[in-house]
Design a protein around this motif. Sequence first.
Motif, PDB file in Angstrom:
ATOM      1  N   LYS B 125       0.864  -1.179   0.000  1.00 17.95           N
ATOM      2  CA  LYS B 125       0.000   0.000   0.000  1.00 17.95           C
ATOM      3  C   LYS B 125       0.899   1.227   0.000  1.00 17.95           C
ATOM      4  O   LYS B 125       1.800   1.341   0.847  1.00 17.95           O
ATOM      5  CB  LYS B 125      -0.855  -0.005   1.264  1.00 17.95           C
ATOM      6  N   TRP B 134      -3.683   0.907  -2.748  1.00 18.40           N
ATOM      7  CA  TRP B 134      -3.115  -0.436  -2.840  1.00 18.40           C
ATOM      8  C   TRP B 134      -2.504  -0.596  -4.223  1.00 18.40           C
ATOM      9  O   TRP B 134      -3.128  -0.256  -5.226  1.00 18.40           O
ATOM     10  CB  TRP B 134      -4.197  -1.492  -2.625  1.00 18.40           C
TER      11      TRP B 134
ATOM     12  N   ARG C  10      -6.583  -4.947   0.423  1.00 17.05           N
ATOM     13  CA  ARG C  10      -7.721  -4.130   0.032  1.00 17.05           C
ATOM     14  C   ARG C  10      -9.048  -4.772   0.446  1.00 17.05           C
ATOM     15  O   ARG C  10      -9.983  -4.086   0.872  1.00 17.05           O
ATOM     16  CB  ARG C  10      -7.695  -3.887  -1.480  1.00 17.05           C
TER      17      ARG C  10
END
Lengths: 151, 151, 83, 83
Positions: B125, B134, C10
Motif C-alpha cells: 500500500k 493499494w 484491500r
Amino acid sequence: MKILVQSEAFDLGAEVAALSQGRTDIGAIASFVGLARGMNDGSGVQAMTLEHYPGMTEKALARLVEEARSRWTLLDVTVIHRVGRLLPGDSIVLVVVVSRHRGEAFAACEYLMDALKTRAPFWKKEETQEGERWVEARASDDAAAARWIEP
Amino acid sequence: MKILVQSEAFDLGAEVAALSQGRTDIGAIASFVGLARGMNDGSGVQAMTLEHYPGMTEKALARLVEEARSRWTLLDVTVIHRVGRLLPGDSIVLVVVVSRHRGEAFAACEYLMDALKTRAPFWKKEETQEGERWVEARASDDAAAARWIEP
Amino acid sequence: MKLHVLYFARLRERFGVAEETLDFTGATAADLISQLQARGGVWAEELAAGRAFRVAVNQDIVALDAAVPDQAEVAIFPPVTGG
Amino acid sequence: MKLHVLYFARLRERFGVAEETLDFTGATAADLISQLQARGGVWAEELAAGRAFRVAVNQDIVALDAAVPDQAEVAIFPPVTGG
C-alpha cells in the motif's frame, strides 16, 4: 559507471551501497560474484593466478558496459575484476547493475558476465597436485555469450 | 536454506558472507535486492506499507525455494522479505543463490523473484500526495512468472 | 461445518473484517464465495464474477472448484504485489 | 613498418617472450601470423591453422583479415578465460 581491475579483494555490500545510497529511483539491484573453486575439471586446485592485458582490459570492460547500457535502461553499473594469485574461496569478479525494474537488471548482469567470460582479456592458470595448467576456454561460455547476439 | 519475513533491514554483504564463508565449492553467487522507489505509476510515493499473511508466507516462500532446488543444482539459497512501513530507498526483498556455475545461480535467482512476485502473499500500500492506494498486480509480473512454466 | 476465514489487504479494508468464523454448508471454494456474495453490498461487489481475487485453503492458493474441508483456514485476498 | 607485439598467458610462456618490436612488411593480421609461423618450432606449432588464438590490434580483438597499421600494438593470446 565504475570499472576496476585490481589485486585487492572487493566488498559486495560496500559496492552496492555506493551505487544505491541516497537514491530513490532504483527498484532493482542485480549482482553477481564469481569465486575461485577448490575443484575444477576433477582436480583439486590449490591456487590460481589471473593474468590480464593491462590497457586493453579496462577498455574491453568499458565497451561491454556501454553495450549493456545501450540494450537496457540501466541506472548504473559496477564491474570489478581481480588479477594476481587467488586461493579457493576468494572472489574473482563482481558485477552490480541497478535499474528501475528487475528484468533489466537481471538481463544486463547476466549479459555482462557472459560477455566478460568471452571478450575481456583475462587468463587463469591453476595450481593443482599434477602441476600448473592454463584453464582452457569453455564451449559453454561461447554458447552463453552467443545467446545475446541479436539476429 | 534461510527464509525470513521481518520488519528489520537486512545486510546483503552479511547474508552473502553467511552463505559462502568457509566454502570452496561455490563458483557463483547471484543476488537480487528490490528497493522501494520514490515514484511509481507517475505519482510520488512518500512511504509504503507491506502486509503479508503470517504462516502462509513462510510456507509459500519455502515451496518456491524447493521448486528452484528441484530445477537447478544449487548449493544454498537465502530469501528475506520485509514487511511493515518502508520509505523510498529502503530495501524490500533479498534473494541470494549460490551454486557451482553461474547459469544456474542467475536462473534460480530470477525464477525466485518472478515466482515470489506472483505467488507469495504480500501486498503493498503506497502513501502518495493523492492519498493511500493499494498497488495493483501487474500483467508484466504474470508474464515474467509464466516464462518459467514448462510445457 | 465451521470455517475460519481471513481477509487481507484491500479486501480486508473494504469488508471491514480481518477474520471471522462462519458456518458453511457448501463443499467448494466457489460455494463459500457464493455464500459471501449473498451478503450483498461490498461483498457482492468485490466477489462478483470477473473480479480478481485469490482463495487459499489451509494456506495453499487453490482454484475455485477446490474442496473446503471442515475447520479449514480459508483466506480471500487480492492478487499479490510483494517483492 | 614497425609493430609492437605482445604475447599473453600460455602463448607468452610457450614462446618465452612477453613483448617484442619487429619489422613487418605485410598488411594484415594474417600476414603477421605467417611471418611468426616462419620462425618454426613453437611458433609454427602454436600459430598453425586450426589452433585457437586471438589477435588484438591496438587493443581491439580483430579478425585475421584486419589491416595492421604502422606502429600498431598487436597482441596474440589464447581464448580468454576470466570471470
